[in-house]
Write a protein that holds these residues in place. Structure first.
Motif, PDB file in Angstrom:
ATOM      1  N   ILE A 107      -0.045   5.845  -7.028  1.00  0.00           N
ATOM      2  CA  ILE A 107      -1.414   7.399  -6.379  1.00  0.00           C
ATOM      3  C   ILE A 107      -1.288   8.064  -5.921  1.00  0.00           C
ATOM      4  O   ILE A 107      -2.017   8.931  -6.423  1.00  0.00           O
ATOM      5  CB  ILE A 107      -2.195   5.877  -5.196  1.00  0.00           C
ATOM      6  CG1 ILE A 107      -2.579   4.465  -5.951  1.00  0.00           C
ATOM      7  CG2 ILE A 107      -3.349   6.523  -4.683  1.00  0.00           C
ATOM      8  CD1 ILE A 107      -2.466   3.752  -4.610  1.00  0.00           C
ATOM      9  N   GLY A 108      -0.070   8.441  -5.394  1.00  0.00           N
ATOM     10  CA  GLY A 108       0.001   9.642  -4.842  1.00  0.00           C
ATOM     11  C   GLY A 108       0.446   9.218  -3.330  1.00  0.00           C
ATOM     12  O   GLY A 108      -0.306   8.833  -3.141  1.00  0.00           O
ATOM     13  N   ILE A 109       0.246  10.639  -2.351  1.00  0.00           N
ATOM     14  CA  ILE A 109      -0.065  10.683  -1.456  1.00  0.00           C
ATOM     15  C   ILE A 109      -1.550  11.487  -0.844  1.00  0.00           C
ATOM     16  O   ILE A 109      -1.774  10.188  -0.333  1.00  0.00           O
ATOM     17  CB  ILE A 109       1.319  11.872  -0.309  1.00  0.00           C
ATOM     18  CG1 ILE A 109       2.000  11.396  -0.411  1.00  0.00           C
ATOM     19  CG2 ILE A 109       0.549  11.990   1.252  1.00  0.00           C
ATOM     20  CD1 ILE A 109       3.178  10.174   0.500  1.00  0.00           C
ATOM     21  N   GLY A 139      -9.130  13.287  -2.541  1.00  0.00           N
ATOM     22  CA  GLY A 139      -8.967  14.286  -2.042  1.00  0.00           C
ATOM     23  C   GLY A 139      -9.526  14.135  -0.975  1.00  0.00           C
ATOM     24  O   GLY A 139      -9.656  14.760  -0.330  1.00  0.00           O
ATOM     25  N   ASP A 140      -8.563  13.414  -0.490  1.00  0.00           N
ATOM     26  CA  ASP A 140      -8.712  12.561   0.893  1.00  0.00           C
ATOM     27  C   ASP A 140      -7.061  13.081   2.042  1.00  0.00           C
ATOM     28  O   ASP A 140      -8.021  13.009   3.123  1.00  0.00           O
ATOM     29  CB  ASP A 140      -8.265  11.195   0.805  1.00  0.00           C
ATOM     30  CG  ASP A 140      -7.456  10.744   1.237  1.00  0.00           C
ATOM     31  OD1 ASP A 140      -6.208  11.543   0.585  1.00  0.00           O
ATOM     32  OD2 ASP A 140      -6.727   9.779   1.321  1.00  0.00           O
ATOM     33  N   GLY A 141      -6.948  14.052   0.787  1.00  0.00           N
ATOM     34  CA  GLY A 141      -5.680  15.008   2.009  1.00  0.00           C
ATOM     35  C   GLY A 141      -4.895  13.618   2.599  1.00  0.00           C
ATOM     36  O   GLY A 141      -3.473  14.393   4.020  1.00  0.00           O
ATOM     37  N   GLY A 142      -4.143  13.025   2.020  1.00  0.00           N
ATOM     38  CA  GLY A 142      -3.436  11.652   2.506  1.00  0.00           C
ATOM     39  C   GLY A 142      -4.000  11.090   3.872  1.00  0.00           C
ATOM     40  O   GLY A 142      -3.135   9.842   4.127  1.00  0.00           O
ATOM     41  N   THR A 143      -5.572  10.853   4.272  1.00  0.00           N
ATOM     42  CA  THR A 143      -5.656  10.471   4.670  1.00  0.00           C
ATOM     43  C   THR A 143      -5.776   8.504   5.044  1.00  0.00           C
ATOM     44  O   THR A 143      -5.001   7.812   6.215  1.00  0.00           O
ATOM     45  CB  THR A 143      -7.421   9.930   5.133  1.00  0.00           C
ATOM     46  OG1 THR A 143      -7.816  11.287   5.446  1.00  0.00           O
ATOM     47  CG2 THR A 143      -7.895   8.942   6.373  1.00  0.00           C
ATOM     48  N   ALA A 171       0.520  -1.627   0.084  1.00  0.00           N
ATOM     49  CA  ALA A 171      -0.102  -0.082   0.054  1.00  0.00           C
ATOM     50  C   ALA A 171       0.948   1.232   0.298  1.00  0.00           C
ATOM     51  O   ALA A 171       0.819   2.119  -0.628  1.00  0.00           O
ATOM     52  CB  ALA A 171      -0.874   0.110   0.845  1.00  0.00           C
ATOM     53  N   ILE A 172       1.987   1.771   0.992  1.00  0.00           N
ATOM     54  CA  ILE A 172       2.454   2.478   0.544  1.00  0.00           C
ATOM     55  C   ILE A 172       3.369   2.899  -0.557  1.00  0.00           C
ATOM     56  O   ILE A 172       3.593   3.998  -1.020  1.00  0.00           O
ATOM     57  CB  ILE A 172       3.953   2.540   2.029  1.00  0.00           C
ATOM     58  CG1 ILE A 172       2.591   2.235   3.062  1.00  0.00           C
ATOM     59  CG2 ILE A 172       4.760   3.417   2.168  1.00  0.00           C
ATOM     60  CD1 ILE A 172       3.808   1.677   4.823  1.00  0.00           C
ATOM     61  N   GLY A 173       4.096   1.488  -1.121  1.00  0.00           N
ATOM     62  CA  GLY A 173       4.157   1.521  -2.155  1.00  0.00           C
ATOM     63  C   GLY A 173       3.803   1.890  -3.332  1.00  0.00           C
ATOM     64  O   GLY A 173       4.079   2.702  -3.941  1.00  0.00           O
ATOM     65  N   SER A 174       1.826   1.560  -3.107  1.00  0.00           N
ATOM     66  CA  SER A 174       1.559   1.995  -4.441  1.00  0.00           C
ATOM     67  C   SER A 174       1.192   3.298  -4.147  1.00  0.00           C
ATOM     68  O   SER A 174       1.310   4.350  -5.414  1.00  0.00           O
ATOM     69  CB  SER A 174       0.431   1.257  -4.058  1.00  0.00           C
ATOM     70  OG  SER A 174       0.610  -0.124  -4.375  1.00  0.00           O
ATOM     71  N   HIS A 175       0.696   3.898  -2.777  1.00  0.00           N
ATOM     72  CA  HIS A 175       0.784   5.152  -2.550  1.00  0.00           C
ATOM     73  C   HIS A 175       2.323   6.326  -3.496  1.00  0.00           C
ATOM     74  O   HIS A 175       1.881   7.468  -3.866  1.00  0.00           O
ATOM     75  CB  HIS A 175       0.550   6.184  -1.091  1.00  0.00           C
ATOM     76  CG  HIS A 175      -0.565   5.353  -1.483  1.00  0.00           C
ATOM     77  ND1 HIS A 175      -1.947   6.463  -1.086  1.00  0.00           N
ATOM     78  CD2 HIS A 175      -1.540   4.331  -0.231  1.00  0.00           C
ATOM     79  CE1 HIS A 175      -2.488   6.319  -0.555  1.00  0.00           C
ATOM     80  NE2 HIS A 175      -2.491   5.543   0.167  1.00  0.00           N
ATOM     81  N   ALA A 195      -2.554   4.239   5.825  1.00  0.00           N
ATOM     82  CA  ALA A 195      -1.031   2.811   5.510  1.00  0.00           C
ATOM     83  C   ALA A 195       0.173   2.852   6.429  1.00  0.00           C
ATOM     84  O   ALA A 195       0.804   1.200   7.179  1.00  0.00           O
ATOM     85  CB  ALA A 195      -1.194   3.023   4.549  1.00  0.00           C
ATOM     86  N   LEU A 196       0.426   4.108   6.755  1.00  0.00           N
ATOM     87  CA  LEU A 196       1.472   4.039   7.901  1.00  0.00           C
ATOM     88  C   LEU A 196       1.355   3.285   8.742  1.00  0.00           C
ATOM     89  O   LEU A 196       2.490   2.945   9.614  1.00  0.00           O
ATOM     90  CB  LEU A 196       2.514   5.070   7.777  1.00  0.00           C
ATOM     91  CG  LEU A 196       2.953   6.043   7.025  1.00  0.00           C
ATOM     92  CD1 LEU A 196       3.161   7.865   7.191  1.00  0.00           C
ATOM     93  CD2 LEU A 196       3.888   5.492   6.081  1.00  0.00           C
ATOM     94  N   VAL A 197       0.566   4.119   9.622  1.00  0.00           N
ATOM     95  CA  VAL A 197      -0.717   3.687  11.151  1.00  0.00           C
ATOM     96  C   VAL A 197      -0.222   2.384  11.574  1.00  0.00           C
ATOM     97  O   VAL A 197       0.120   1.801  11.895  1.00  0.00           O
ATOM     98  CB  VAL A 197      -1.633   4.169  11.400  1.00  0.00           C
ATOM     99  CG1 VAL A 197      -1.637   3.764  12.259  1.00  0.00           C
ATOM    100  CG2 VAL A 197      -1.070   5.976  11.736  1.00  0.00           C
ATOM    101  N   ALA A 198      -1.267   1.415   9.987  1.00  0.00           N
ATOM    102  CA  ALA A 198      -0.859   0.472  10.032  1.00  0.00           C
ATOM    103  C   ALA A 198       0.136  -0.548   9.922  1.00  0.00           C
ATOM    104  O   ALA A 198       0.432  -1.549  10.558  1.00  0.00           O
ATOM    105  CB  ALA A 198      -2.236  -0.097   9.032  1.00  0.00           C
ATOM    106  N   PHE A 199       0.829   0.069   9.146  1.00  0.00           N
ATOM    107  CA  PHE A 199       2.611  -0.441   9.401  1.00  0.00           C
ATOM    108  C   PHE A 199       3.319  -0.905  10.014  1.00  0.00           C
ATOM    109  O   PHE A 199       3.712  -1.403  10.848  1.00  0.00           O
ATOM    110  CB  PHE A 199       3.418   0.208   8.022  1.00  0.00           C
ATOM    111  CG  PHE A 199       4.937  -0.137   8.078  1.00  0.00           C
ATOM    112  CD1 PHE A 199       5.052  -1.464   6.973  1.00  0.00           C
ATOM    113  CD2 PHE A 199       5.702   0.245   8.809  1.00  0.00           C
ATOM    114  CE1 PHE A 199       6.858  -2.403   6.986  1.00  0.00           C
ATOM    115  CE2 PHE A 199       6.770  -0.094   8.510  1.00  0.00           C
ATOM    116  CZ  PHE A 199       7.792  -1.229   8.044  1.00  0.00           C
TER     117      PHE A 199
END
Length: 128
Positions: free
Chosen positions: A88-90, A94-98, A80-84, A103-107
């Protein structure tokens, strides 16, 4: 606070994050479809990710299987992080990076559980 409580809470946090995204993946929510379409893996990638997140979540809730659940979760979140970062982008739709932050928190939570339970994982694999 006891180390075991921190590890259990981390596992629960990761599981809750995974579980709350399942609705979007399994119902074909337009945002989820758009995200996986951008990755070129719609619909099978969305379904497979949802199934693995469900399995990881259930395993994270049970102490005996939490090491395996955390290992699955770390793998999913690396993807997921790699895909972003690469496709995909951060910020997504328009979710503001949520989604990226989740994904970072879950990781981080899965990594904490995995490293805390590494001996359990080694025992399951028959290694010392």
């Amino acid at each position: 606070m006891n180390k075991e409580y921190i590890v259990r809470i981390a596992g629960f946090v990761a599981a809750i994050i995974f579980l709350q995204t399942l609705y979007f993946k399994f119902t074909g929510h337009p945002e989820s479809v758009a995200l996986f379409s951008k990755l070129g893996v719609e619909p099978w990638g969305r379904w497979a990710t949802g199934i693995f997140e469900l399995i990881a979540s259930l395993m994270l809730f049970v102490k005996r299987s939490s090491a395996i659940g955390a290992l699955i979760g770390v793998g999913l979140m690396v993807g997921a992080i790699g895909s972003h970062l690469l496709v995909i982008g951060i910020e997504s739709n328009g979710d503001g990076g949520t989604l990226f932050i989740l994904a970072l928190v879950a990781f981080a939570c899965c990594a904490l559980v995995l490293f805390s339970r590494i001996n359990d994982l080694k025992a399951l694999l028959g290694k010392k």
